[in-house]
Design an enzyme around this catalytic site. Structure first.
Site, PDB file in Angstrom:
ATOM      1  N   GLY A 158       6.706  -8.632  -6.537  1.00  0.00           N
ATOM      2  CA  GLY A 158       5.783  -7.543  -6.249  1.00  0.00           C
ATOM      3  C   GLY A 158       4.462  -7.957  -5.639  1.00  0.00           C
ATOM      4  O   GLY A 158       3.458  -7.262  -5.799  1.00  0.00           O
ATOM      5  N   ASN A 167       3.759  -7.906  -2.515  1.00  0.00           N
ATOM      6  CA  ASN A 167       3.444  -6.893  -1.492  1.00  0.00           C
ATOM      7  C   ASN A 167       2.935  -5.614  -2.149  1.00  0.00           C
ATOM      8  O   ASN A 167       2.002  -4.979  -1.658  1.00  0.00           O
ATOM      9  CB  ASN A 167       4.674  -6.609  -0.629  1.00  0.00           C
ATOM     10  N   LEU A 215      20.033  -0.994  -0.579  1.00  0.00           N
ATOM     11  CA  LEU A 215      19.992   0.045   0.455  1.00  0.00           C
ATOM     12  C   LEU A 215      19.683   1.370  -0.243  1.00  0.00           C
ATOM     13  O   LEU A 215      20.247   1.632  -1.313  1.00  0.00           O
ATOM     14  CB  LEU A 215      21.371   0.165   1.123  1.00  0.00           C
ATOM     15  N   HIS A 250       9.827  -6.994   6.162  1.00  0.00           N
ATOM     16  CA  HIS A 250      10.841  -8.052   6.213  1.00  0.00           C
ATOM     17  C   HIS A 250      10.161  -9.354   6.632  1.00  0.00           C
ATOM     18  O   HIS A 250       9.343  -9.345   7.569  1.00  0.00           O
ATOM     19  CB  HIS A 250      11.945  -7.665   7.206  1.00  0.00           C
TER      20      HIS A 250
HETATM   21  C1  GRF Z   1       8.894 -10.966   0.533  1.00  0.00           C
HETATM   22  O1  GRF Z   1       9.044 -12.032   1.448  1.00  0.00           O
HETATM   23  C2  GRF Z   1       9.473  -9.718   1.140  1.00  0.00           C
HETATM   24  O2  GRF Z   1       9.332  -9.645   2.538  1.00  0.00           O
HETATM   25  C3  GRF Z   1      10.908  -9.876   0.790  1.00  0.00           C
HETATM   26  O3  GRF Z   1      10.857 -10.256  -0.571  1.00  0.00           O
HETATM   27  C4  GRF Z   1       9.773 -11.208  -0.703  1.00  0.00           C
HETATM   28  C5  GRF Z   1       9.072 -11.011  -2.008  1.00  0.00           C
HETATM   29  O4  GRF Z   1       8.302  -9.889  -1.922  1.00  0.00           O
HETATM   30  N1  GRF Z   1      11.634  -8.667   1.017  1.00  0.00           N
HETATM   31  P1  GRF Z   1       7.359  -9.447  -3.155  1.00  0.00           P
HETATM   32  O5  GRF Z   1       6.530 -10.649  -3.567  1.00  0.00           O
HETATM   33  O6  GRF Z   1       8.283  -9.029  -4.268  1.00  0.00           O
HETATM   34  O7  GRF Z   1       6.525  -8.334  -2.592  1.00  0.00           O
END
Ligand code: GRF
Length: 191
Positions: free
Chosen positions: A11, A13, A91, A108
């Site tokens: 998490g 992002n 999905l 992505h």
């Molecule tokens: C990130 O590189 C994202 O782009 C991919 O999963 C990774 C981890 O994301 N889909 P997060 O730290 O859980 O946001």
């Protein structure tokens, strides 16, 4: 702008969205955080920020229709304007994609359309980039349709591949850029 954020893992992002909303640089409100993985650390991040969290997965809802209704109920209950997939590994059911078409974005960790599609996630992406000898990688935010990592691209930002890079060092460099372009992509929607 009411957001629902879908996660499956750490998490970071989501954290970038939480932080930019808290700072006021992102004029949005995260109304719901949904994870298919009840152990996702991103759920802890959400709870620490006082956000509503939901564990919705095909394991919890053995019946496909119940599962789809559970997702739709949350999105409708909170009158979600924009669905953000942030490290989400599943999905979305097509009923959700249809209802929210044009209002779902995904991040992505590569320069799509390269290194995308089913099975291209996490370290596999960065391993493929290093294998290819490409001099650049980067991150992409795109609109979501009912296939993995397709749909119109909103923002892309490059990072250099450096000599001696491992998948982990490249992933870390790309992740930094992800944290910048995801809030920017949400801002684009608001504008
Ligand atoms: C990130 O590189 C994202 O782009 C991919 O999963 C990774 C981890 O994301 N889909 P997060 O730290 O859980 O946001």
């Amino acid at each position: 702008m009411k957001l629902a954020v879908f996660i499956s893992g750490g998490g970071t992002n989501l954290q970038a969205l939480i932080d930019t909303c808290a700072k006021g640089t992102l004029k949005a409100e995260i109304k719901a955080v949904i994870s298919n993985n009840s152990k996702a650390y991103g759920l802890d991040r959400a709870r620490q920020a006082g956000l509503e969290t939901f564990h919705i997965s095909r394991i919890v809802y053995s019946d496909e229709e119940d599962y789809q209704n559970a997702l739709m109920d949350v999105l409708e209950e909170f009158e979600i304007d924009l669905v953000v997939l942030a490290g989400y590994m599943k999905l979305l059911p097509s009923v959700v994609v249809k209802k929210y078409y044009g209002r779902i974005i995904n991040i992505h960790p590569a320069l799509l359309p390269k290194y995308g599609g089913k099975g291209m996630y996490g370290m596999k992406v960065h391993e493929a980039v290093l294998q290819s000898g490409d001099k650049f990688s980067g991150a992409t935010v795109h609109m979501v349709d009912d296939k993995y990592d397709q749909g119109p691209i909103l923002i892309q930002r490059r990072v250099p591949v450096q000599n001696g890079d491992t998948p982990e060092t490249l992933a870390a460099r790309v992740l930094e850029v992800e944290h910048q372009i995801l809030p920017q992509a949400v801002s684009l929607f608001i504008k």
